[in-house]
Design a protein around this motif. Structure first.
Motif, short mmCIF file in Angstrom:
data_model
loop_
_atom_site.label_atom_id
_atom_site.label_comp_id
_atom_site.label_asym_id
_atom_site.label_seq_id
_atom_site.Cartn_x
_atom_site.Cartn_y
_atom_site.Cartn_z
N GLN A 7 0.70 -1.31 0.05
CA GLN A 7 -0.09 -0.24 0.11
C GLN A 7 0.69 1.34 0.26
OE1 GLN A 7 -2.38 -0.45 3.44
NE2 GLN A 7 -3.75 -2.15 2.34
N GLN A 8 1.88 1.22 0.78
CA GLN A 8 2.69 2.16 0.80
C GLN A 8 3.71 2.49 -0.35
OE1 GLN A 8 4.97 2.84 4.98
NE2 GLN A 8 3.10 1.84 5.54
N ASN A 9 3.80 1.47 -1.24
CA ASN A 9 4.80 1.42 -2.25
C ASN A 9 4.11 0.36 -3.31
OD1 ASN A 9 6.99 1.32 -4.27
ND2 ASN A 9 8.66 0.90 -2.84
N PRO A 10 3.48 0.82 -4.29
CA PRO A 10 2.75 0.01 -4.97
C PRO A 10 3.79 -0.90 -6.04
CG PRO A 10 1.48 2.11 -4.83
CD PRO A 10 2.74 2.22 -4.28
N ASP A 11 4.78 -0.14 -6.20
CA ASP A 11 5.92 -0.79 -7.01
C ASP A 11 6.38 -2.29 -6.59
OD1 ASP A 11 5.87 1.54 -8.87
OD2 ASP A 11 7.59 2.44 -8.18
N LEU A 12 5.98 -2.62 -5.47
CA LEU A 12 6.50 -3.74 -4.85
C LEU A 12 5.29 -4.94 -5.05
CD1 LEU A 12 8.20 -2.57 -1.54
CD2 LEU A 12 9.47 -3.33 -3.69
N GLU A 13 4.15 -4.48 -5.56
CA GLU A 13 3.33 -5.60 -5.94
C GLU A 13 3.90 -6.58 -6.53
OE1 GLU A 13 0.00 -7.23 -5.57
OE2 GLU A 13 -0.08 -5.28 -5.09
N GLY A 14 3.55 -7.71 -6.15
CA GLY A 14 4.25 -9.00 -6.98
C GLY A 14 5.82 -9.36 -6.43
N LYS A 15 6.55 -8.63 -5.90
CA LYS A 15 7.95 -8.87 -5.64
C LYS A 15 8.37 -9.37 -4.10
CE LYS A 15 9.32 -4.96 -8.54
NZ LYS A 15 9.91 -3.73 -8.95
N LEU A 16 7.10 -9.37 -3.50
CA LEU A 16 7.57 -10.11 -2.01
C LEU A 16 7.02 -11.27 -1.96
CD1 LEU A 16 5.73 -6.80 0.08
CD2 LEU A 16 8.30 -7.34 -0.79
N GLY A 17 7.87 -12.01 -1.24
CA GLY A 17 7.92 -13.51 -0.94
C GLY A 17 8.01 -13.69 0.70
N PHE A 18 7.82 -15.10 0.99
CA PHE A 18 7.79 -15.34 2.42
C PHE A 18 8.47 -16.87 2.59
CE2 PHE A 18 3.96 -13.30 0.87
CZ PHE A 18 3.71 -12.11 1.82
N PHE A 19 9.24 -16.81 3.81
CA PHE A 19 9.88 -18.24 3.84
C PHE A 19 9.91 -18.23 5.36
CE2 PHE A 19 13.29 -15.71 3.06
CZ PHE A 19 14.40 -15.88 4.20
N PRO A 20 9.64 -19.59 6.07
CA PRO A 20 9.59 -19.69 7.64
C PRO A 20 11.05 -19.18 8.07
CG PRO A 20 8.84 -21.60 6.56
CD PRO A 20 9.47 -20.57 5.48
N VAL A 21 11.05 -18.60 9.40
CA VAL A 21 12.29 -18.25 10.04
C VAL A 21 13.29 -19.53 9.99
CG1 VAL A 21 13.51 -17.71 11.99
CG2 VAL A 21 11.15 -16.46 11.17
N PRO A 22 14.45 -19.52 9.25
CA PRO A 22 15.38 -20.76 9.35
C PRO A 22 15.63 -21.35 10.74
CG PRO A 22 16.12 -19.19 7.81
CD PRO A 22 15.13 -18.58 8.51
N GLY A 23 15.77 -22.46 10.87
CA GLY A 23 16.18 -23.24 12.11
C GLY A 23 17.61 -23.41 11.95
N ARG A 24 18.02 -24.30 13.07
CA ARG A 24 19.56 -24.53 13.11
C ARG A 24 19.86 -25.49 12.02
NH1 ARG A 24 20.99 -26.53 19.06
NH2 ARG A 24 23.24 -26.14 17.99
N THR A 25 19.12 -26.42 11.79
CA THR A 25 19.19 -27.24 10.68
C THR A 25 18.25 -27.39 9.59
OG1 THR A 25 18.16 -29.27 11.52
CG2 THR A 25 20.29 -28.85 12.37
N ALA A 26 18.44 -28.06 8.58
CA ALA A 26 17.45 -27.61 7.49
C ALA A 26 16.19 -29.07 7.71
CB ALA A 26 17.95 -28.29 6.12
N ALA A 27 16.35 -29.53 9.10
CA ALA A 27 15.23 -30.57 9.32
C ALA A 27 14.00 -29.98 9.74
CB ALA A 27 15.62 -31.57 10.29
N ALA A 28 14.20 -28.53 10.21
CA ALA A 28 12.93 -28.14 10.73
C ALA A 28 13.09 -26.33 10.62
CB ALA A 28 12.63 -28.64 12.14
N PRO A 29 11.90 -25.74 10.65
CA PRO A 29 12.12 -24.28 10.72
C PRO A 29 12.50 -23.65 12.21
CG PRO A 29 10.01 -24.77 9.73
CD PRO A 29 10.56 -26.23 10.34
N GLY A 30 12.87 -22.58 12.26
CA GLY A 30 13.12 -22.35 13.59
C GLY A 30 11.98 -21.92 14.56
#
Length: 433
Positions: free
Chosen positions: A290-313
């Motif tokens: 809403q504050q910067n329409p130029d970012l439409e479609g450019k944002l992604g999401f991922f879980p906070v990484p964990g100590r190992t790849a076996a599980a998120p943080g």
């Protein structure tokens, strides 16, 4: 605190009732009242829900279905404001029997303060036999317990994820989001160039710090299990490792050491276009766009990484539980409402409608088509809550964790500052000051 309920006890004739419902329809309030014609033999279940927890459309559908399935019950749903709700709930729990609400939505970490004085109905048996409590998200279920008894029933959850710029990741040659904390540091360092911040992480974002501490096997405080009372535990080796990871991540951006994520609001900082990542609930992405329409479609999401790849943080899980006051005059009806709202059908529908995480791990697939919610659900499986003691609210009000973080980020000795902060937490938790 909200005003009078839009659905007071029925004292009108059928014609007046019909006119009242028609008058309320344009305001979207019909969904908060009984929709099925009823006689004097129908019993009313009064439910307090918080503003914006559920949409009027959801409440309308739920009320109609519930009253159809429970022909002897009528729902009176009253919407409450978060401001001042603690005092209002305390008063309701202390009221004369049958004079207050029968079901109350409360913040998951608020349950311990309401359990005191035997003021909530013990729902352990229902939880174990009928509601599948073993599959509940721990960050919702654990704060609702006291001495292995279940008082708060998980309803919905929300937690932080990493919101990132897909275009900046691609420009830096990062093809997939990091899955471990070490990978996260490496990627963030690569992104922290060319005038861009690899990450914007405010110095006093203590909820994010808590997740790193939990990942290391530590905690903010514990009761020791030896009868010696609660004590702050920021000075344990595990907690100090969590703080060290926070320090290293914070250094890969220009987040202020002396402020939290709301000062200034991190959405506004992210919207300026020179930040690659923030740690936030997925819904904040809407504010950014809403504050910067130029970012439409450019944002992604991922879980906070964990100590190992076996599980998120591990992450702090916010959200709501439903409780039943012991002074309810309608126990059977109240339990039926809790069972329905937290059951798979309506809990899943609420999650889809409001972009929440459902209360059970196995229901996460119901929100898998929403990238931000799916990332949130993955993290929620390892969600935690703040220490389960009625005094934790007093700790947050004083919050010695924030100045501790600032001092470490500005170069003070972590062990020394952690001992000081832990001592202060201990004092507050045991009411020594």
């Amino acid at each position: 605190m909200s005003g009078p309920s839009p659905c007071p006890p029925d004292r009108t004739g059928p014609n007046v009732r019909r006119r009242s419902l028609l008058a309320l329809a344009p305001l979207g309030l019909v969904g908060a009242c009984g929709l099925v014609p009823h006689g004097s033999d129908r019993r009313t279940v009064t439910v307090w829900l918080m503003k914006d927890s559920a949409s009027p459309a959801f409440l309308r559908r739920f009320t109609e279905a519930f009253e159809h399935e429970h022909s002897n019950l009528r729902l009176d749903i009253r919407i409450q404001q978060w401001t001042g709700i603690g005092q209002k709930v305390q008063a309701a729990l202390d009221a004369d029997s049958g004079q207050g609400p029968d079901v109350i939505e409360v913040g998951n970490t608020q349950v311990p303060q309401y359990v005191e004085g035997d003021r909530l109905l013990d729902l352990t048996l229902e939880s174990a036999l009928h509601w599948g409590r073993d599959d509940w998200l721990p960050g919702l279920a654990e704060p609702g317990q006291s001495l292995s008894h279940q008082y708060g029933i998980p309803w919905y959850a929300a937690n932080r994820v990493v919101v990132y710029r897909k275009d900046l990741f691609a420009r830096a040659g990062v093809k997939t989001p990091p899955r471990t904390r070490d990978e996260w540091l490496t990627v963030t360092e690569r992104l922290n160039s060319g005038g861009n911040q690899g990450i914007y992480l405010a110095g006093q974002d203590w909820y994010t710090l808590a997740g790193f501490i939990w990942d290391e096997g530590g905690d903010l405080a514990d009761d020791g299990g030896d009868g010696g009372g609660w004590r702050g535990t920021l000075d344990t080796p595990a907690a100090l490792r969590g703080m060290d990871h926070y320090r290293r991540l914070h250094a890969l951006g220009n987040g202020p050491a002396r402020a939290d994520e709301e000062h200034p609001p991190q959405a506004g900082v992210f919207a300026k276009g020179r930040v690659a990542q923030i740690v936030a609930v997925p819904g904040l992405a809407r504010t950014v766009v809403q504050q910067n329409p130029d970012l439409e479609g450019k944002l992604g999401f991922f879980p906070v990484p964990g100590r190992t790849a076996a599980a998120p943080g591990a992450v702090f899980t916010g959200g709501s539980d439903l409780v039943v006051p012991n002074n309810t005059g309608e126990r059977e009806g109240a339990v039926a409402v809790v069972a329905a709202l937290t059951g798979a059908k309506w809990d899943t529908e609420l999650a889809r409608a409001m972009n929440y995480v459902p209360n059970k791990k196995k229901l996460a697939e119901s929100v898998a088509d929403e990238e931000g919610v799916a990332a949130m659900a993955a993290g929620a499986a390892r969600g935690r809550a703040t220490p389960s003691t009625p005094q934790w609210g007093a700790v947050e009000a004083d919050n010695p964790i924030k100045p501790y973080m600032t001092k470490v980020l500005l170069g003070a000795d972590p062990a020394t500052e952690a001992r000081r902060a832990s001592k202060r937490i201990t004092e507050i938790l045991n009411r020594l000051d």
